[in-house]
Design a protein around this motif. Structure first.
Motif, PDB file in Angstrom:
ATOM      1  N   VAL A  60       0.844  -1.197   0.000  1.00  0.00           N
ATOM      2  CA  VAL A  60       0.000   0.000   0.000  1.00  0.00           C
ATOM      3  C   VAL A  60       0.881   1.249   0.000  1.00  0.00           C
ATOM      4  O   VAL A  60       0.611   2.220  -0.716  1.00  0.00           O
ATOM      5  CB  VAL A  60      -0.965  -0.023   1.209  1.00  0.00           C
ATOM      6  CG1 VAL A  60      -1.641   1.316   1.389  1.00  0.00           C
ATOM      7  CG2 VAL A  60      -2.002  -1.121   1.036  1.00  0.00           C
ATOM      8  N   GLY A  61       1.948   1.243   0.786  1.00  0.00           N
ATOM      9  CA  GLY A  61       2.853   2.389   0.829  1.00  0.00           C
ATOM     10  C   GLY A  61       3.525   2.640  -0.501  1.00  0.00           C
ATOM     11  O   GLY A  61       3.710   3.791  -0.915  1.00  0.00           O
ATOM     12  N   ILE A  62       3.893   1.596  -1.206  1.00  0.00           N
ATOM     13  CA  ILE A  62       4.539   1.766  -2.508  1.00  0.00           C
ATOM     14  C   ILE A  62       3.579   2.419  -3.498  1.00  0.00           C
ATOM     15  O   ILE A  62       3.944   3.329  -4.237  1.00  0.00           O
ATOM     16  CB  ILE A  62       5.047   0.408  -3.042  1.00  0.00           C
ATOM     17  CG1 ILE A  62       6.264  -0.044  -2.223  1.00  0.00           C
ATOM     18  CG2 ILE A  62       5.410   0.497  -4.518  1.00  0.00           C
ATOM     19  CD1 ILE A  62       6.739  -1.435  -2.549  1.00  0.00           C
ATOM     20  N   PHE A  63       2.325   1.958  -3.520  1.00  0.00           N
ATOM     21  CA  PHE A  63       1.366   2.500  -4.485  1.00  0.00           C
ATOM     22  C   PHE A  63       0.876   3.892  -4.112  1.00  0.00           C
ATOM     23  O   PHE A  63       0.639   4.726  -4.980  1.00  0.00           O
ATOM     24  CB  PHE A  63       0.187   1.547  -4.653  1.00  0.00           C
ATOM     25  CG  PHE A  63       0.558   0.297  -5.395  1.00  0.00           C
ATOM     26  CD1 PHE A  63       1.005   0.360  -6.707  1.00  0.00           C
ATOM     27  CD2 PHE A  63       0.482  -0.929  -4.770  1.00  0.00           C
ATOM     28  CE1 PHE A  63       1.367  -0.797  -7.388  1.00  0.00           C
ATOM     29  CE2 PHE A  63       0.831  -2.080  -5.449  1.00  0.00           C
ATOM     30  CZ  PHE A  63       1.283  -2.015  -6.756  1.00  0.00           C
ATOM     31  N   LEU A  64       0.703   4.199  -2.832  1.00  0.00           N
ATOM     32  CA  LEU A  64       0.173   5.508  -2.443  1.00  0.00           C
ATOM     33  C   LEU A  64       1.208   6.617  -2.515  1.00  0.00           C
ATOM     34  O   LEU A  64       0.885   7.745  -2.873  1.00  0.00           O
ATOM     35  CB  LEU A  64      -0.403   5.449  -1.023  1.00  0.00           C
ATOM     36  CG  LEU A  64      -1.712   4.680  -0.863  1.00  0.00           C
ATOM     37  CD1 LEU A  64      -2.155   4.723   0.588  1.00  0.00           C
ATOM     38  CD2 LEU A  64      -2.795   5.253  -1.762  1.00  0.00           C
ATOM     39  N   PHE A  65       2.431   6.324  -2.149  1.00  0.00           N
ATOM     40  CA  PHE A  65       3.456   7.353  -2.072  1.00  0.00           C
ATOM     41  C   PHE A  65       4.439   7.277  -3.228  1.00  0.00           C
ATOM     42  O   PHE A  65       5.595   7.623  -3.090  1.00  0.00           O
ATOM     43  CB  PHE A  65       4.197   7.258  -0.737  1.00  0.00           C
ATOM     44  CG  PHE A  65       3.291   7.433   0.437  1.00  0.00           C
ATOM     45  CD1 PHE A  65       2.720   8.659   0.700  1.00  0.00           C
ATOM     46  CD2 PHE A  65       2.987   6.363   1.257  1.00  0.00           C
ATOM     47  CE1 PHE A  65       1.876   8.819   1.776  1.00  0.00           C
ATOM     48  CE2 PHE A  65       2.150   6.514   2.343  1.00  0.00           C
ATOM     49  CZ  PHE A  65       1.584   7.749   2.601  1.00  0.00           C
ATOM     50  N   GLN A  66       3.957   6.844  -4.376  1.00  0.00           N
ATOM     51  CA  GLN A  66       4.815   6.740  -5.550  1.00  0.00           C
ATOM     52  C   GLN A  66       5.150   8.138  -6.050  1.00  0.00           C
ATOM     53  O   GLN A  66       4.288   9.013  -6.136  1.00  0.00           O
ATOM     54  CB  GLN A  66       4.103   5.930  -6.629  1.00  0.00           C
ATOM     55  CG  GLN A  66       4.995   5.485  -7.728  1.00  0.00           C
ATOM     56  CD  GLN A  66       4.288   4.509  -8.656  1.00  0.00           C
ATOM     57  OE1 GLN A  66       3.089   4.384  -8.613  1.00  0.00           O
ATOM     58  NE2 GLN A  66       5.054   3.838  -9.481  1.00  0.00           N
ATOM     59  N   ASP A  67       6.411   8.377  -6.406  1.00  0.00           N
ATOM     60  CA  ASP A  67       6.885   9.685  -6.836  1.00  0.00           C
ATOM     61  C   ASP A  67       6.448   9.937  -8.281  1.00  0.00           C
ATOM     62  O   ASP A  67       6.707   9.129  -9.164  1.00  0.00           O
ATOM     63  CB  ASP A  67       8.413   9.737  -6.719  1.00  0.00           C
ATOM     64  CG  ASP A  67       8.949  11.126  -6.910  1.00  0.00           C
ATOM     65  OD1 ASP A  67       8.155  12.080  -6.831  1.00  0.00           O
ATOM     66  OD2 ASP A  67      10.167  11.256  -7.131  1.00  0.00           O
ATOM     67  N   ASP A  68       5.789  11.078  -8.502  1.00  0.00           N
ATOM     68  CA  ASP A  68       5.306  11.421  -9.839  1.00  0.00           C
ATOM     69  C   ASP A  68       6.263  12.352 -10.572  1.00  0.00           C
ATOM     70  O   ASP A  68       5.898  12.952 -11.575  1.00  0.00           O
ATOM     71  CB  ASP A  68       3.923  12.089  -9.743  1.00  0.00           C
ATOM     72  CG  ASP A  68       2.864  11.114  -9.262  1.00  0.00           C
ATOM     73  OD1 ASP A  68       3.039   9.908  -9.508  1.00  0.00           O
ATOM     74  OD2 ASP A  68       1.880  11.567  -8.648  1.00  0.00           O
ATOM     75  N   SER A  69       7.481  12.525 -10.110  1.00  0.00           N
ATOM     76  CA  SER A  69       8.435  13.422 -10.763  1.00  0.00           C
ATOM     77  C   SER A  69       8.969  12.836 -12.060  1.00  0.00           C
ATOM     78  O   SER A  69       9.676  13.499 -12.794  1.00  0.00           O
ATOM     79  CB  SER A  69       9.581  13.742  -9.822  1.00  0.00           C
ATOM     80  OG  SER A  69      10.306  12.568  -9.546  1.00  0.00           O
ATOM     81  N   SER A  70       8.627  11.592 -12.340  1.00  0.00           N
ATOM     82  CA  SER A  70       9.093  10.980 -13.581  1.00  0.00           C
ATOM     83  C   SER A  70       8.417  11.587 -14.798  1.00  0.00           C
ATOM     84  O   SER A  70       8.829  11.337 -15.921  1.00  0.00           O
ATOM     85  CB  SER A  70       8.860   9.472 -13.535  1.00  0.00           C
ATOM     86  OG  SER A  70       7.470   9.219 -13.386  1.00  0.00           O
ATOM     87  N   GLU A  71       7.372  12.412 -14.596  1.00  0.00           N
ATOM     88  CA  GLU A  71       6.684  13.057 -15.707  1.00  0.00           C
ATOM     89  C   GLU A  71       7.533  14.151 -16.330  1.00  0.00           C
ATOM     90  O   GLU A  71       7.341  14.523 -17.474  1.00  0.00           O
ATOM     91  CB  GLU A  71       5.349  13.632 -15.224  1.00  0.00           C
ATOM     92  CG  GLU A  71       4.376  12.563 -14.770  1.00  0.00           C
ATOM     93  CD  GLU A  71       3.122  13.150 -14.134  1.00  0.00           C
ATOM     94  OE1 GLU A  71       2.993  14.383 -14.098  1.00  0.00           O
ATOM     95  OE2 GLU A  71       2.294  12.366 -13.679  1.00  0.00           O
ATOM     96  N   MET A  72       8.500  14.717 -15.565  1.00  0.00           N
ATOM     97  CA  MET A  72       9.374  15.754 -16.111  1.00  0.00           C
ATOM     98  C   MET A  72      10.341  15.112 -17.097  1.00  0.00           C
ATOM     99  O   MET A  72      10.769  13.976 -16.927  1.00  0.00           O
ATOM    100  CB  MET A  72      10.154  16.442 -14.989  1.00  0.00           C
ATOM    101  CG  MET A  72       9.302  17.150 -13.979  1.00  0.00           C
ATOM    102  SD  MET A  72      10.308  17.796 -12.656  1.00  0.00           S
ATOM    103  CE  MET A  72      10.753  19.353 -13.342  1.00  0.00           C
ATOM    104  N   GLN A  73      10.700  15.861 -18.095  1.00  0.00           N
ATOM    105  CA  GLN A  73      11.651  15.350 -19.070  1.00  0.00           C
ATOM    106  C   GLN A  73      13.060  15.476 -18.501  1.00  0.00           C
ATOM    107  O   GLN A  73      13.376  16.425 -17.789  1.00  0.00           O
ATOM    108  CB  GLN A  73      11.546  16.121 -20.370  1.00  0.00           C
ATOM    109  CG  GLN A  73      10.243  15.885 -21.092  1.00  0.00           C
ATOM    110  CD  GLN A  73      10.178  16.666 -22.388  1.00  0.00           C
ATOM    111  OE1 GLN A  73      11.074  17.462 -22.686  1.00  0.00           O
ATOM    112  NE2 GLN A  73       9.139  16.434 -23.154  1.00  0.00           N
ATOM    113  N   ASP A  74      13.898  14.538 -18.832  1.00  0.00           N
ATOM    114  CA  ASP A  74      15.261  14.539 -18.321  1.00  0.00           C
ATOM    115  C   ASP A  74      16.078  15.718 -18.851  1.00  0.00           C
ATOM    116  O   ASP A  74      17.014  16.167 -18.208  1.00  0.00           O
ATOM    117  CB  ASP A  74      15.967  13.230 -18.689  1.00  0.00           C
ATOM    118  CG  ASP A  74      15.408  12.064 -17.896  1.00  0.00           C
ATOM    119  OD1 ASP A  74      14.858  12.315 -16.808  1.00  0.00           O
ATOM    120  OD2 ASP A  74      15.517  10.918 -18.374  1.00  0.00           O
ATOM    121  N   SER A  75      15.716  16.243 -20.010  1.00  0.00           N
ATOM    122  CA  SER A  75      16.497  17.340 -20.583  1.00  0.00           C
ATOM    123  C   SER A  75      16.315  18.635 -19.810  1.00  0.00           C
ATOM    124  O   SER A  75      17.138  19.535 -19.900  1.00  0.00           O
ATOM    125  CB  SER A  75      16.112  17.545 -22.052  1.00  0.00           C
ATOM    126  OG  SER A  75      14.739  17.910 -22.134  1.00  0.00           O
TER     127      SER A  75
END
Length: 150
Positions: free
Chosen positions: A85-100
Motif C-alpha cells: 500500500v505504501g509503494i502504491f500511495l506514495f509513488q513519486d510522480d516526478s518521472s513526468e518531467m523530461q530529463d532534458s
C-alpha cells in the motif's frame, strides 16, 4: 605396563593427541590401586570419568508439544500489505518531467553566473571550517604539555 609408557600416554592425553584406545589403557591402569604417589591426581580424574560413564539420566526425555501460533504468520502478512500500500500511495510522480529539463541552463553567461555562486558558497563554507581549526591547534598545544611525544 611400565611407568615410562604411562607418562608418555599422559603427556599425549594432556596435549589432546591420545587416541581412544590409549585413553582406555590409561583408565584400566588407574583402576589398579597400585599407582605411584606422583600420579595419584590422575587416578582421581580417570576414576571420575568411569563413575560418570556409568550414570544414567533420570530426566524424562520428552518435550511438551509446541503450541502452534499463527501470530508471526499474520504479522508477516500485515507487514507485506502495508509495504505494498505504501509503494502504491506514495509513488513519486516526478518521472513526468523530461530529463532534458533537469539541471541544464541554455544561456552560457547564466550558467557561468550560477557556477560562480556555487563556488562562492563552497568557499565560504570551507573558510568557516578553517576557522574552527584554531581550536584544534590550541587543543594540541595543551595536550602536548601533558603528554610528551617521543
Amino acid at each position: 605396563m611400565e611407568l615410562k609408557e604411562i607418562k608418555i600416554l599422559l603427556e599425549k592425553y594432556e596435549t589432546g593427541e591420545s587416541s581412544l584406545a590409549e585413553e582406555k589403557m590409561l583408565r584400566k591402569y588407574f583402576r589398579n590401586h597400585q599407582v605411584p604417589e606422583e600420579l595419584k591426581a590422575y587416578q582421581g580424574i580417570f576414576a571420575f570419568s568411569e563413575v560418570e560413564k556409568e550414570k544414567k539420566s533420570t530426566v524424562n526425555g520428552t518435550l511438551p508439544e509446541p503450541v502452534k501460533s499463527y501470530k508471526h504468520l499474520w504479522t508477516g502478512i500485515a507487514a507485506s500489505i502495508i509495504l505494498l500500500v505504501g509503494i502504491f500511495l506514495f509513488q513519486d510522480d516526478s518521472s513526468e518531467m523530461q530529463d532534458s529539463e533537469l539541471g541544464t541552463i541554455q544561456n552560457e553567461e547564466e550558467a557561468l553566473q550560477k557556477s560562480m555562486e556555487a563556488l562562492k558558497m563552497v568557499s565560504k563554507l570551507m573558510n568557516e571550517s578553517k576557522q574552527d581549526l584554531i581550536y584544534l591547534k590550541e587543543f594540541n598545544k595543551t595536550k602536548d604539555k601533558f603528554l610528551k611525544t617521543e
